[in-house]
Design an enzyme around this catalytic site. Structure first.
Site, PDB file in Angstrom:
ATOM      1  N   CYS A   1       2.770  -1.245   1.771  1.00  0.00           N
ATOM      2  CA  CYS A   1       1.901  -1.014   2.924  1.00  0.00           C
ATOM      3  C   CYS A   1       1.782   0.460   3.262  1.00  0.00           C
ATOM      4  O   CYS A   1       0.759   0.889   3.796  1.00  0.00           O
ATOM      5  CB  CYS A   1       2.381  -1.803   4.135  1.00  0.00           C
TER       6      CYS A   1
ATOM      7  N   HIS B   1       5.856  -3.254   8.961  1.00  0.00           N
ATOM      8  CA  HIS B   1       4.568  -3.182   8.285  1.00  0.00           C
ATOM      9  C   HIS B   1       3.740  -2.030   8.849  1.00  0.00           C
ATOM     10  O   HIS B   1       3.776  -1.764  10.048  1.00  0.00           O
ATOM     11  CB  HIS B   1       3.824  -4.506   8.472  1.00  0.00           C
TER      12      HIS B   1
ATOM     13  N   ASP C   1      -5.612  -3.392   7.770  1.00  0.00           N
ATOM     14  CA  ASP C   1      -4.342  -4.054   7.462  1.00  0.00           C
ATOM     15  C   ASP C   1      -4.530  -4.853   6.175  1.00  0.00           C
ATOM     16  O   ASP C   1      -5.287  -5.828   6.161  1.00  0.00           O
ATOM     17  CB  ASP C   1      -3.953  -4.970   8.623  1.00  0.00           C
TER      18      ASP C   1
ATOM     19  N   GLN D   1      -3.823  -5.938   0.225  1.00  0.00           N
ATOM     20  CA  GLN D   1      -2.526  -5.549  -0.319  1.00  0.00           C
ATOM     21  C   GLN D   1      -1.895  -6.742  -1.012  1.00  0.00           C
ATOM     22  O   GLN D   1      -1.642  -7.776  -0.392  1.00  0.00           O
ATOM     23  CB  GLN D   1      -1.594  -5.045   0.781  1.00  0.00           C
TER      24      GLN D   1
END
Length: 289
Positions: free
Chosen positions: A157, A228, A243, A151
């Protein structure tokens, strides 16, 4: 992603509850087997809060920043349906709590789990150092079948979480022919995580779709957020945490499509216990209808 924060509280016995809306309150460290997310309507101690989530790279390294999506199944469903996931095939739904009885309320089969949590200084410290050593369980190699992207866009996110959730369930989701998602996954199939992130950052169609979705929901927009989203998926018999802030997927050990939700809940309980002073947690499941 914009959060509808829920309070996590200890309860003597598992119980159901109405759909949880944005609310905040104090947090009581829960017994591992008895966690539920209490809605504002269920607790007079809670007061409405409007926060957003989505912290990707450190602010100094950020370039483009989007308005966060709200952590809301209705918003997420409209977002993914508009991009090529067939309506009526799969949907996001709230997970009301992490004890067995409340997990049993979640429609099955579960294809992925999205978890929203507040970032802390500890998260920043362990963002990359140790990522490679933590990325495998018991020395096992990461599956080549895991779809993963970095990301690089601020406040993206939520979108990255959806991309991870669907990208690791394409064998169970028949994407609409010619749709954005069908083309996106085909174009990025042979890219590495960094290339996928660069492709997404320059993709005007996705940015436009994200902007439309970001205007929906129950809370106000705010680009300065500290929560997040990560995704949990089962690939090749392993539970992976995906993630975009990390360099690669993190394996949490053996799992199966049938136990994905319960296995992810164990990891989520431990993450919640690391931050007992916050109530900004949210869990959603991507379920086959």
């Amino acid at each position: 992603m914009r959060a509808r924060p829920w309070r996590v509280t200890t309860v003597p016995t598992p119980g159901g509850g109405a759909r949880a809306h944005g609310a905040g309150g104090s947090y009581t460290p829960p017994h591992p087997s008895c966690i539920r997310f209490a809605s504002h309507a269920a607790s007079p101690l809670l007061s409405p809060v409007a926060t957003r989530s989505a912290l990707p790279p450190p602010r100094a390294e950020m370039g483009k920043r989007w308005i966060p999506l709200e952590a809301n199944p209705d918003v997420m469903n409209q977002f993914m349906w508009g991009l090529g996931v067939p309506e009526g095939d799969v949907q996001f739904c709230d997970v009301y709590g992490l004890d067995d009885e409340l997990l049993a309320m979640v429609p099955q089969p579960v294809l992925a789990v999205l978890f929203l949590y507040p970032l802390t200084s500890l998260d920043e410290e362990k963002e990359e150092p140790g990522a490679s050593s933590a990325s495998t369980a018991e020395g096992k190699d990461l599956s080549k079948k895991v779809y993963f992207t970095k990301q690089t866009v601020g406040n993206a996110c939520g979108t990255v979480g959806v991309i991870h959730a669907i990208g690791n369930a394409t064998s169970q989701i028949k994407l609409v022919e010619g749709s954005y998602f069908e083309k996106f996954y085909k174009k990025t199939a042979d890219m590495d995580p960094v290339q996928r992130a660069a492709f997404l950052e320059e993709d005007d169609e996705m940015e436009d779709a994200h902007s439309v979705a970001a205007t929906a929901g129950d809370t106000d927009a705010n680009v300065d957020v500290n929560e997040h989203f990560v995704c949990f998926s089962c690939v090749d018999g392993e539970l992976y945490e995906l993630d975009g802030r990390k360099s690669e997927p993190i394996s949490h050990g053996p799992s199966s499509p049938e136990t994905l939700l319960q296995d992810a809940a164990k990891v989520i309980k431990a993450r919640i216990a690391e931050n007992p002073n916050s109530m900004n947690f949210n869990v959603m499941a991507l379920s086959k209808q």
